[in-house]
Design a protein around this motif. Structure first.
Motif, PDB file in Angstrom:
ATOM      1  N   THR A 263      13.215  87.031  -2.014  1.00  7.78           N
ATOM      2  CA  THR A 263      11.883  86.736  -1.458  1.00  7.78           C
ATOM      3  C   THR A 263      11.731  87.419  -0.102  1.00  7.78           C
ATOM      4  OG1 THR A 263      12.565  84.763  -0.221  1.00  7.78           O
ATOM      5  CG2 THR A 263      11.928  84.439  -2.544  1.00  7.78           C
ATOM      6  N   MET A 264      10.473  87.571   0.333  1.00  5.87           N
ATOM      7  CA  MET A 264      10.218  88.161   1.639  1.00  5.87           C
ATOM      8  C   MET A 264      10.702  87.237   2.752  1.00  5.87           C
ATOM      9  SD  MET A 264       9.182  91.032   2.704  1.00  5.87           S
ATOM     10  CE  MET A 264       9.358  91.595   4.390  1.00  5.87           C
ATOM     11  N   GLU A 265      10.669  85.940   2.510  1.00  8.03           N
ATOM     12  CA  GLU A 265      11.162  84.983   3.505  1.00  8.03           C
ATOM     13  C   GLU A 265      12.655  85.210   3.758  1.00  8.03           C
ATOM     14  OE1 GLU A 265       9.153  84.155   0.956  1.00  8.03           O
ATOM     15  OE2 GLU A 265       7.384  83.902   2.266  1.00  8.03           O
ATOM     16  N   GLU A 266      13.407  85.512   2.694  1.00  3.99           N
ATOM     17  CA  GLU A 266      14.836  85.776   2.845  1.00  3.99           C
ATOM     18  C   GLU A 266      15.083  87.095   3.581  1.00  3.99           C
ATOM     19  OE1 GLU A 266      16.536  83.460  -1.127  1.00  3.99           O
ATOM     20  OE2 GLU A 266      15.917  85.565  -1.267  1.00  3.99           O
ATOM     21  N   ILE A 267      14.201  88.071   3.373  1.00  2.23           N
ATOM     22  CA  ILE A 267      14.295  89.332   4.109  1.00  2.23           C
ATOM     23  C   ILE A 267      14.092  89.064   5.604  1.00  2.23           C
ATOM     24  CG2 ILE A 267      13.143  91.538   4.563  1.00  2.23           C
ATOM     25  CD1 ILE A 267      14.765  91.714   2.044  1.00  2.23           C
ATOM     26  N   LYS A 268      13.079  88.288   5.951  1.00  2.00           N
ATOM     27  CA  LYS A 268      12.808  87.960   7.360  1.00  2.00           C
ATOM     28  C   LYS A 268      13.982  87.221   7.973  1.00  2.00           C
ATOM     29  CE  LYS A 268       7.789  87.771   6.747  1.00  2.00           C
ATOM     30  NZ  LYS A 268       6.590  86.871   6.668  1.00  2.00           N
ATOM     31  N   GLN A 269      14.598  86.329   7.188  1.00  2.00           N
ATOM     32  CA  GLN A 269      15.770  85.601   7.678  1.00  2.00           C
ATOM     33  C   GLN A 269      16.936  86.552   7.948  1.00  2.00           C
ATOM     34  OE1 GLN A 269      15.955  82.058   8.266  1.00  2.00           O
ATOM     35  NE2 GLN A 269      17.720  82.887   9.404  1.00  2.00           N
ATOM     36  N   ALA A 270      17.114  87.560   7.086  1.00  2.00           N
ATOM     37  CA  ALA A 270      18.189  88.531   7.291  1.00  2.00           C
ATOM     38  C   ALA A 270      17.990  89.297   8.594  1.00  2.00           C
ATOM     39  CB  ALA A 270      18.253  89.493   6.107  1.00  2.00           C
ATOM     40  N   TYR A 271      16.758  89.748   8.862  1.00  3.58           N
ATOM     41  CA  TYR A 271      16.486  90.446  10.122  1.00  3.58           C
ATOM     42  C   TYR A 271      16.740  89.530  11.313  1.00  3.58           C
ATOM     43  CZ  TYR A 271      14.489  94.727   8.134  1.00  3.58           C
ATOM     44  OH  TYR A 271      14.317  95.933   7.496  1.00  3.58           O
ATOM     45  N   ASP A 272      16.310  88.269  11.187  1.00  2.00           N
ATOM     46  CA  ASP A 272      16.496  87.312  12.273  1.00  2.00           C
ATOM     47  C   ASP A 272      17.982  87.055  12.510  1.00  2.00           C
ATOM     48  OD1 ASP A 272      15.296  85.421  14.218  1.00  2.00           O
ATOM     49  OD2 ASP A 272      16.269  83.899  12.971  1.00  2.00           O
ATOM     50  N   ASP A 273      18.760  86.906  11.432  1.00  4.01           N
ATOM     51  CA  ASP A 273      20.199  86.685  11.567  1.00  4.01           C
ATOM     52  C   ASP A 273      20.880  87.881  12.235  1.00  4.01           C
ATOM     53  OD1 ASP A 273      19.954  84.225  10.363  1.00  4.01           O
ATOM     54  OD2 ASP A 273      20.736  84.869   8.413  1.00  4.01           O
ATOM     55  N   PHE A 274      20.443  89.086  11.883  1.00  4.17           N
ATOM     56  CA  PHE A 274      21.019  90.280  12.501  1.00  4.17           C
ATOM     57  C   PHE A 274      20.716  90.311  13.999  1.00  4.17           C
ATOM     58  CE2 PHE A 274      20.697  94.912  13.568  1.00  4.17           C
ATOM     59  CZ  PHE A 274      22.055  95.177  13.511  1.00  4.17           C
ATOM     60  N   ARG A 275      19.469  90.023  14.364  1.00  7.64           N
ATOM     61  CA  ARG A 275      19.091  90.021  15.784  1.00  7.64           C
ATOM     62  C   ARG A 275      19.871  88.973  16.570  1.00  7.64           C
ATOM     63  NH1 ARG A 275      13.789  91.096  13.664  1.00  7.64           N
ATOM     64  NH2 ARG A 275      13.384  88.851  13.541  1.00  7.64           N
ATOM     65  N   ARG A 276      20.201  87.874  15.903  1.00  9.66           N
ATOM     66  CA  ARG A 276      20.913  86.783  16.570  1.00  9.66           C
ATOM     67  C   ARG A 276      22.432  86.999  16.585  1.00  9.66           C
ATOM     68  NH1 ARG A 276      18.079  81.757  16.982  1.00  9.66           N
ATOM     69  NH2 ARG A 276      15.907  81.962  16.343  1.00  9.66           N
ATOM     70  N   GLY A 277      22.897  88.115  16.065  1.00 11.60           N
ATOM     71  CA  GLY A 277      24.308  88.442  16.122  1.00 11.60           C
ATOM     72  C   GLY A 277      25.163  87.833  15.018  1.00 11.60           C
TER      73      GLY A 277
END
Length: 284
Positions: A263-277
């Protein structure tokens, strides 16, 4: 003899475009917008590049299989892995929940690679990140009259390849001399495609002629539980063909940037997790 005879279902030639340095040239063997046709495969890119093209970057939710055609490829990951792959070597990566790595040419080499993206089922997108190098000499080779088949993954020609993917696949490299022929057995339920690395081949029950840089997707029987046969006959002195196969997963996916989720929500979560280290330190 297997009852299901494979045909070439669709066929095309890779179109290439020049890239900005340090990248050099790129072509899509399997274009990403047709992933439903290729399931469980998502895309395959053919790249020529020098050092600096693919520095540290993240992935989540899929697997990669990288075949080195020419040059040397250096792999670095943030789990401490570092190695140099040479022509005929293959690297498997399960990105799982959080891969962070770099793939680059070595010194002044131009690396020429084929990278296949292989989907993960929804329940395995958060699996552990792993890497496996399969050096060309480690893959078993079965000779036949006028050629040989090298098996990287799956049970082919009576041998089992060393590549161990989470989603079972087959990957074989068939080398043929002029006029020689080979019949490749594959699970009939596997979606499959072939790519001609060199020479020219007549493929399938419908005898489709495919030259170098040509791709052929193959017919399959998803409900079948037996073997199928793909006939190959060389029309050049040196012909080399890669054949990939895998069972379809049949889940909707969202390929977006370096991530493949459901889902697109999971894509957004992946980007957020990457930004958060959460993917860990850089791969350097």
């Amino acid at each position: 003899m297997a009852s299901f005879q494979r045909e070439v279902k669709d066929q095309w030639y890779v179109q290439y475009q020049e890239m900005g340095f340090p990248a050099i040239q790129k072509g899509w063997v399997l274009p990403a917008d047709r992933w439903r046709d290729f399931d469980p495969f998502i895309l395959m890119a053919e790249d020529w590049f020098k050092k600096g093209t693919f520095p540290d970057h993240p992935h989540r939710g899929f697997q990669t299989i990288t075949y080195v055609v020419d040059g040397r490829l250096e792999h670095i990951d943030n789990g401490g892995g570092r190695d140099i792959l040479e022509p005929g070597d293959v690297q498997y990566m399960n990105a799982g929940w959080a891969a962070r790595h770099a793939e680059d040419g070595v010194e002044d080499d131009i690396a020429h690679t084929l990278q296949l993206w292989l989907n993960l089922p929804k329940g395995k997108k958060n699996s552990e990140t792993t890497y496996q190098n399969v050096y060309g000499e480690e893959a078993p080779v079965v000779p036949f009259e006028g050629g040989k088949v090298k098996v990287f993954s799956g049970n082919i020609a009576g041998v089992i390849g060393p590549l161990d993917s989470i989603v079972p696949i087959t990957l074989s490299e068939i080398t043929l001399s002029d006029g020689s022929a080979f019949t490749l057995e594959l699970p009939e339920s596997h979606n499959a495609f072939m790519y001609v690395l060199a020479g020219e081949v007549v493929a399938g029950e419908n005898e489709v002629n495919i030259k170098k840089h040509g791709v052929g997707t193959l017919s399959f029987n998803e409900e079948g539980d037996g073997d199928s046969e793909l006939s190959l006959k060389s029309k050049k002195r040196r012909t080399k063909v890669l054949v990939y196969s895998g069972a379809p997963i049949r889940e909707e996916i969202v390929p977006h940037g370096p991530f493949v989720m459901n889902t697109m929500e999971e894509i957004k979560q992946a980007y957020d997790d990457f930004r958060r280290g959460k993917f860990g330190p850089p791969a350097v």
